[in-house]
Design a protein around this motif. Structure first.
Motif, mmCIF file in Angstrom:
data_model
loop_
_atom_site.group_PDB
_atom_site.id
_atom_site.type_symbol
_atom_site.label_atom_id
_atom_site.label_comp_id
_atom_site.label_asym_id
_atom_site.label_seq_id
_atom_site.Cartn_x
_atom_site.Cartn_y
_atom_site.Cartn_z
ATOM 1 N N ASP A 22 0.952 -1.165 -0.001
ATOM 2 C CA ASP A 22 -0.028 0.183 0.194
ATOM 3 C C ASP A 22 0.902 1.190 0.307
ATOM 4 O OD1 ASP A 22 -1.898 1.561 2.710
ATOM 5 O OD2 ASP A 22 -1.972 2.136 0.706
ATOM 6 N N SER A 23 0.765 1.917 -1.225
ATOM 7 C CA SER A 23 1.551 3.132 -1.189
ATOM 8 C C SER A 23 1.077 4.667 -0.583
ATOM 9 C CB SER A 23 2.054 3.434 -2.553
ATOM 10 O OG SER A 23 0.730 3.967 -3.125
ATOM 11 N N ASN A 24 -0.291 4.348 -0.406
ATOM 12 C CA ASN A 24 -0.865 5.644 0.239
ATOM 13 C C ASN A 24 -1.562 5.920 1.356
ATOM 14 O OD1 ASN A 24 -3.114 4.122 -0.587
ATOM 15 N ND2 ASN A 24 -3.972 5.723 -1.969
ATOM 16 N N ASP A 26 -3.956 3.821 2.594
ATOM 17 C CA ASP A 26 -5.372 3.747 2.886
ATOM 18 C C ASP A 26 -5.648 2.251 3.165
ATOM 19 O OD1 ASP A 26 -6.584 3.351 -0.562
ATOM 20 O OD2 ASP A 26 -5.095 2.043 0.639
ATOM 21 N N ILE A 28 -4.987 -0.417 1.745
ATOM 22 C CA ILE A 28 -5.310 -1.136 0.364
ATOM 23 C C ILE A 28 -4.121 -1.270 -0.490
ATOM 24 C CG2 ILE A 28 -6.879 -1.871 -1.411
ATOM 25 C CD1 ILE A 28 -9.048 -0.315 0.128
ATOM 26 N N GLY A 29 -3.746 -2.206 -0.769
ATOM 27 C CA GLY A 29 -2.628 -2.447 -1.812
ATOM 28 C C GLY A 29 -2.856 -1.887 -3.067
ATOM 29 N N ASP A 30 -1.792 -1.196 -3.738
ATOM 30 C CA ASP A 30 -2.052 -0.473 -4.837
ATOM 31 C C ASP A 30 -0.924 -0.664 -5.986
ATOM 32 O OD1 ASP A 30 -1.734 2.143 -2.600
ATOM 33 O OD2 ASP A 30 -0.077 1.411 -4.130
ATOM 34 N N ALA A 75 -9.257 2.505 -5.950
ATOM 35 C CA ALA A 75 -8.396 1.918 -5.012
ATOM 36 C C ALA A 75 -7.142 1.496 -5.374
ATOM 37 C CB ALA A 75 -9.231 0.711 -4.350
#
Ligand code: TEU
Ligand code: CA
Length: 567
Positions: A22-24, A26, A28-30, A75
């Protein structure tokens, strides 16, 4: 002859984007998170990445319910992020394989919204609509057009009051099956596939692709012979559809792509047809026999102990069945299966050795090995202590069905679910020992496994003897030893309850895998059929225990694997 097809020399790594990185913040992985980890994958040495769905989706089945096949769900990021990911993968000499989910769409896809808007909408026939069963009132029990059960509990038909018909969904009510009998549907899918290939994608993993052809007219399963074929598995037009797809999508292209069809219920005889290159259907399939051997009569929610002999026999049958033509995929893990080190190994006192031994016996078979995220670290099943920890619609629906419809005791149901729940494979990737395993700086969508404190990438990269370094060596072996790619396969000591051993031969070279898949030491010197005398001086290509000064002893320690080479 040495086969130059890239995917025969490849190891393919599966990323489940929701749980990878998860880069941001939240939780959730992205896609940007995956881009940040491409060097990690390149270090591992994998040749391609199979990326589970990232498309616009209501996330009812974590993205296997697609509402826009040509866009990225917010997402996970944007189309620009995806283009950067494709570029970053290619810049490292790797390839990107996309998940193709076209047996069904989301019920929020415009195609279904139109189809459901009225009985005579031009897209009505893009899905499976049927009136209530003769003599029944729509929406009442038993009125479903056939007696099919959804994989996610309950009937596979849902009553649609506004238009007075049922629609079919082999999976959740939010995943209506597309009607592949309708050529317009097929053409729309092929057009979308070409759009992605033009964007730089290198191939497709095709979700339940053997369900797109249903036997007509639609019929009940009840009353048919117990071994009668399912009316929606490998139906009568499956080969026709796959050949039409292959021609429409790959026919006019040069370059080397890869297609792998996920096929629950496929037999080795059918797989020989699907993967025979002269038939231009698929390059390989994901079969399910070896991952069904610990299912009791009640299926995955009725687990039973695994018999190693059965596992060996099943895998040997697939090796033999696809030896002449066709090609195997090789996997223990994916986002739908519990973690192999917990399921087939010993994730307690022999966690590291059993993870390595299982990796070796899989990777050195003939076929293309798949590594599921975290498998290269020996990640284990999750604790899943109570119902609130489950996130998967399959798990949640089953628990509700068992407790509410069947009146089962909740605790007993949880005991059965822990073994096979797909949630086991979906806990966040364990990067570092820090909170949330370094997966996110926020609150993850699913609890991390507490053992991320000890099982994580940071403590394994570059560390001799770690699971990661063992997997890296296994992958390197596939790249350096032609016998691993092209050699034939002979199972050894098939009846032995703890030894998993086999030979690979090519042009006078033999690679032998000897693995003790048990908690007890095993002296293999006298085991029938091994003829070890001729192996005394053989070179060791790989092992998961330190060498005790040559092969003086043939006593394999618990979960010890040795890979020997002769000739
Ligand atoms: O899985 C299809 C499938 O057969 C699995 O549902 C499997 O039967 C079940 O999980 C065994 O426990 C594919 C995807 O891999 C899965 O994630 C999706 O949920 C499903 O199709 C619907 O798209
Ligand atoms: Ca995120």
């Amino acid at each position: 002859k040495l086969d130059t097809t890239w995917w025969k020399r490849a190891v393919i790594y599966q990323v489940y984007p929701r749980s990878f990185a998860d880069s941001n913040g939240d939780g959730i992985g992205d896609l940007p998170g995956i881009i940040d980890r491409l060097d990690y994958l390149h270090t591992l040495g994998v040749d391609a990445i199979w990326l589970s769905p990232f498309f616009t989706s209501p996330q009812a089945d974590n993205g296997y319910d697609i509402s826009d096949y040509r866009d990225v769900d917010p997402a996970f990021g944007t189309l620009a992020d995806l283009d950067r990911l494709i570029e970053g993968v290619h810049a490292r000499g790797m390839r990107l394989v996309m998940d193709l989910v076209v047996n069904h769409s989301s019920d929020e896809h415009p195609w279904f919204v139109e189809s459901a808007s009225s009985p005579d909408n031009p897209k009505r026939d893009w899905y499976w609509w049927r009136p209530p069963r003769e003599g029944f009132v729509g929406g009442t029990p038993g009125a479903e057009p056939t007696d099919w059960e959804s994989f996610f509990s309950g009937p596979a038909w849902t009553w649609h009051e506004p238009t007075g018909e049922y629609y079919l969904h082999l999976f959740s009510t939010k995943q209506p099956d597309l009607n592949w009998e309708n050529e317009a549907v097929r053409r729309a899918v092929y057009e979308m596939m070409n759009w992605w290939l033009d964007r730089g994608v290198d191939g497709f993993r095709m979700d339940v692709i053997n369900m797109i052809s249903k036997e007509l007219p639609l019929r009940d399963t009840a009353g048919a012979a117990a071994d009668a074929p399912s009316p929606f598995i490998c139906g009568p037009r499956i080969h026709e559809f796959l050949q039409e797809m292959n021609a429409a999508v790959f026919g006019g292209r040069t370059g080397q792509f890869v297609t792998v069809g996920e096929m629950p219920g496929v037999t080795v005889e059918q797989a020989e047809l699907f993967t025979d290159p002269s038939r231009h259907e698929l390059d390989m399939v994901f079969q399910f026999e070896h991952v069904g051997l610990d299912h009791g009569p009640g299926g995955k929610w009725d687990p039973k102990p695994l018999e190693l002999r059965e596992l060996k026999a099943s895998l040997a049958r697939w090796q033999k069945g696809l030896a002449r033509t066709g090609w195997n995929s090789l996997y223990w893990n994916n986002h739908d299966q519990p973690r192999a080190v917990s399921r087939f190994g010993n994730d307690d006192e022999h966690w590291e050795k059993s993870a390595q031994a299982l990796g070796a016996v899989l990777h050195l078979q003939r076929g293309t090995p798949y590594v599921y995220q975290g498998e290269e670290l020996g990640m284990t099943n999750a604790p899943l202590r109570d119902a609130a920890e489950f996130r998967d619609i399959e798990s949640i629906n089953y628990y509700a069905h068992a407790v509410t419809d069947l009146g089962d005791d909740g605790a007993a149901v949880l005991d059965r679910m822990r073994h096979s729940a797909r949630d086991n494979a979906r806990t966040p990737m364990q990067w570092r020992a820090e909170p949330q395993g370094g997966f996110t700086t926020g609150t993850p969508w699913i609890d991390p496994n507490p053992n991320h404190a000890t099982i994580n990438a940071a403590t394994q990269l570059g560390v001799p003897g770690s699971v990661f370094e063992f997997y890296r060596a296994l992958i390197a072996l596939r790249h350096s030893e032609p016998v691993v790619v092209n050699g034939d396969f002979t199972m050894l000591a098939p009846e032995h309850p703890a030894l998993f051993a086999y030979d690979r031969k090519l042009d006078g070279v033999t690679v032998r895998v000897l693995a003790n898949l048990s908690d007890d030491a095993l002296d293999v010197a006298t085991i029938e059929g091994l003829e070890l005398a001729g192996w005394a001086g053989a070179g060791r290509l790989l092992g998961n225990y330190s060498d005790r000064g040559g092969e003086a002893g043939w006593e394999l320690r618990p979960w010890e694997v040795r890979v020997l080479r002769r000739g």
